[in-house]
Design an enzyme around this catalytic site. Structure first.
Site: not given
Length: 559
Positions: A294, A428-430, A435
């Site tokens: 992240r 992507y990656e949350g 977040q």
């Protein structure tokens, strides 16, 4: 309009604003001397500018392709990856016991920014390896560490993360991939994963997959997931790639951007894997990799913002169009609205870089000192770095296209590629919404201690500066502090409704903090601080007001 690595900006930020000397003063990172830092940044800049950047356009025009079950990388990517791996860059922050340099994450993120700005599609490959290295360092058995870490660190093998399935995106608990124990202590992994970046390729000799799957006795949801290490080729007795494992890429996604990065649909058909981190503890192990990723993705966003800004500024200083109101300036850089866009881009880039490197520095201090306050600071800054960094990439690359005018919409100029490549980073990656919810959820579970500590630092900068700029920054910090107290006193659904606005408000206040500190250290930097505080920071009041409206603001309005 070639990319130039911002080494001087990085050095100034580390030395004069963030206090990197505190990291170098620790026993853990004593080797990070000014001379070492200078050498690392200078060499990384040459790699980015001379080796990676020339291939950015080629990767876009000649995407990775799937041929006879094997992914072939874009032209030149194999040689460029070897230059990156042979230089030891993959393992810059990795454990020296396994061949890494053991240098601070702060320097790693400087490297990642330069490499990603030069060629985001290619640099995504070592970024994934770095995340896997950290996950294995923390959770793998000694035997697996001894076999896999040296190969990943020297770049002979590369790593991936396999979470997403067609029915399980953000809802990771819906994963259906199965794992069954075998008689030899390994496991058989069966299922399909999608959106697997660099899931297969020909730039390295083996691909090491971290795969989330569910054991037969795994409970529903995330609590029942386990993590497995599943290589493309099974290592032989000497640790070299042996027979092929029972997995393969069955297709490549056709994407808006990042064409040089192969995004695979991976099929696992009874593939052999090894358990990482214990049964039903897969999410804890995977989050080690995801938290690393992240911050790395936030840096990806920052990198595209800076590269797009560089290109827009160079174009504005060359393009002649009409008569400007500035005497002696014949290019469009003399028009007020173009200057506004360039200043907005510069301030946004500086804010994103400050947040990302402050987060990395906090990780290093937590590692070196073991102090919980540093770990909490790093954890709080991580979702801000990811979300604001990637939003910055999207907004700045969009502004860069606007500066180019009609030529920005023409692919030949290359500026549109920054927008196409960076757009996925907000997903992507949350997603950035996730977040924001993480920020007002988990990251405020300390009663707001980490948030208040950061805001106290901002207030100290405002007091040191004094005057109009100090007062404006202090007022904005108080508004965010008030919004923080509201979040702490509210129900989760109300907090989540305003989470995205709260995160942006916090990021803008941090930006005022970093830029004003830079201006106090160097008067030549004060105009950009003044622009950020007088032109961008006023947004904080409206953001905080909207953030505290609660979920009721969404009722009956088509939401």
């Amino acid at each position: 309009m070639t990319y130039r690595a911002p080494v001087a900006e990085m050095r100034f930020l580390l030395d004069r604003v963030l206090g990197f000397d505190r990291v170098a003063a620790t026993e853990r990172f004593a080797e990070a001397t000014p001379e070492t830092v200078e050498a690392i940044l200078d060499q990384a800049a040459r790699l980015a500018e001379d080796v990676l950047a020339p291939l950015r356009r080629a990767g876009d025009l000649h995407p990775a392709r799937l041929e006879n079950g094997v992914v072939r990388a874009s032209p030149g990517f194999g040689e460029a990856y070897r230059a990156l791996a042979d230089g030891g860059w993959v393992g810059l922050a990795a454990d020296p016991e396994f061949g890494g340099m053991g240098l601070p994450v702060t320097l790693l993120e400087c490297l990642n920014e330069m490499c990603s700005a030069a060629n985001m599609a290619l640099s995504l490959c070592p970024l994934l390896s770095q995340g896997q290295i950290e996950a294995l360092e923390h959770h793998a058995s000694d035997e697996l560490k001894a076999l896999y870490l040296p190969k990943l660190i020297d770049g002979t093998w590369t790593g991936t993360m396999n979470l997403t399935e067609p029915q399980a995106g953000t809802d990771v608990g819906a994963v259906r991939t199965r794992a069954e124990a075998a008689d030899d202590g390994t496991y058989r992994i069966t299922g399909q994963k999608i959106f697997i970046s660099w899931g297969d390729h020909d730039v390295a000799e083996n691909v090491s997959h971290l795969v989330l799957a569910r054991l037969p006795d795994g409970a529903p949801g995330t609590r029942g997931l386990s993590l497995f290490l599943v290589p493309k080729f099974l290592p032989d007795a000497d640790g070299n790639p042996g027979v092929a494992n029972s997995l393969k890429p069955i297709s490549l996604e056709h994407k808006l951007g990042l064409h040089g990065s192969p995004t695979c649909v991976m099929e696992f058909d009874g593939a052999t894997g090894w358990l990482i981190g214990g049964a039903h503890r897969g999410m804890a192990a995977m989050f080690t990799m995801m938290n690393n990723a992240r911050l790395g993705v936030g840096v990806q966003g920052l990198s595209q913002a800076d590269a797009a800004y560089q290109m827009a500024r160079a174009f504005a200083e060359e393009r002649k169009q009409g008569k400007t109101p500035v005497a002696g300036v014949e290019t469009i850089s003399g028009f007020p609205d173009v200057r506004r866009m360039l200043a907005t881009m510069a301030a946004t880039v500086a804010t994103a870089r400050g947040i990302c490197l402050d987060c990395a520095l906090s990780i290093d201090m937590a590692t070196a000192t073991g102090e919980p306050a540093w770990a909490a600071r790093a954890a709080f800054l991580t979702p801000i770095a990811k979300a604001f960094g990637t939003d910055a990439g999207c907004s700045v690359s969009d502004l860069a296209m606007q500066v180019f005018g009609g030529m920005g919409y023409i692919e030949e100029t290359g500026v549109a590629q920054y927008y196409r490549d960076v757009r996925v980073t907000a997903i992507y990656e949350g997603t950035n919404g996730v977040q924001a919810m993480d920020l007002v959820g988990r990251k405020l579970m300390d009663g707001g201690a980490a948030a208040r500590e950061l805001l106290a630092e901002v207030a100290a900068t405002a007091q040191a500066a004094g005057g109009d700029l100090g007062e404006r920054l202090a007022d904005a910090a108080l508004q965010v502090k008030s919004a923080t107290e509201w979040m702490l006193a509210s129900e989760p659904n109300d907090r989540f409704a305003g989470a995205t606005r709260y995160l942006r408000a916090f990021a803008l206040v941090l930006g005022g903090h970093y830029l004003l500190r830079a201006g106090l250290a160097d008067e030549a930097r004060m105009p950009l601080a003044r622009f950020q505080i007088r032109q961008l920071l006023p947004e904080v009041a409206a953001l905080c007001e909207a953030a505290c409206e609660g979920a009721g603001a969404l009722e009956g309005c088509g939401a």
